[in-house]
Scaffold this motif. Structure first.
Motif, PDB file in Angstrom:
ATOM      1  N   THR A 119       0.857  -1.181   0.000  1.00 43.20           N
ATOM      2  CA  THR A 119       0.000   0.000   0.000  1.00 43.20           C
ATOM      3  C   THR A 119       0.892   1.228   0.000  1.00 43.20           C
ATOM      4  O   THR A 119       1.832   1.329   0.788  1.00 43.20           O
ATOM      5  N   THR A 120       0.584   2.129  -0.878  1.00 43.21           N
ATOM      6  CA  THR A 120       1.370   3.362  -0.937  1.00 43.21           C
ATOM      7  C   THR A 120       0.720   4.388  -0.021  1.00 43.21           C
ATOM      8  O   THR A 120      -0.496   4.577  -0.030  1.00 43.21           O
ATOM      9  N   LEU A 121       1.538   5.011   0.773  1.00 47.31           N
ATOM     10  CA  LEU A 121       1.031   6.018   1.691  1.00 47.31           C
ATOM     11  C   LEU A 121       0.948   7.365   0.981  1.00 47.31           C
ATOM     12  O   LEU A 121       1.867   7.751   0.267  1.00 47.31           O
ATOM     13  N   LYS A 122      -0.159   8.037   1.190  1.00 48.49           N
ATOM     14  CA  LYS A 122      -0.332   9.356   0.592  1.00 48.49           C
ATOM     15  C   LYS A 122       0.352  10.382   1.487  1.00 48.49           C
ATOM     16  O   LYS A 122       0.047  10.493   2.665  1.00 48.49           O
ATOM     17  N   ALA A 123       1.283  11.091   0.920  1.00 49.41           N
ATOM     18  CA  ALA A 123       2.025  12.085   1.693  1.00 49.41           C
ATOM     19  C   ALA A 123       1.236  13.384   1.748  1.00 49.41           C
ATOM     20  O   ALA A 123       0.867  13.946   0.719  1.00 49.41           O
ATOM     21  N   ASN A 124       0.978  13.846   2.953  1.00 47.85           N
ATOM     22  CA  ASN A 124       0.282  15.118   3.137  1.00 47.85           C
ATOM     23  C   ASN A 124       1.325  16.216   3.285  1.00 47.85           C
ATOM     24  O   ASN A 124       2.289  16.064   4.035  1.00 47.85           O
TER      25      ASN A 124
END
Length: 55
Positions: free
Chosen positions: A43-48
């Motif tokens: 799962t790719t983490l969405k960078a905020n």
């Protein structure tokens, strides 16, 4: 200098290498892992973006 005479040490090295490669290695490779790796989907983490308080 006795360490330059390979006569006794070469045969010891050959017997040790044969023992490790022909007897011990197949026994070690036959063991199954107690915790085999599973095929998980990555799962790719969405960078905020970081919100700076002074902007």
């Amino acid at each position: 200098m006795p360490q330059l005479n390979p006569n006794p040490w070469f045969t010891i090295m050959i017997f040790t290498w044969l023992t490790l490669s022909l007897i011990i290695q197949p026994k070690l490779l036959s063991f199954t892992s107690a915790n085999p790796p599973s095929n998980k989907t990555l799962t790719t983490l969405k960078a905020n973006p970081w919100t700076w308080p002074w902007t």
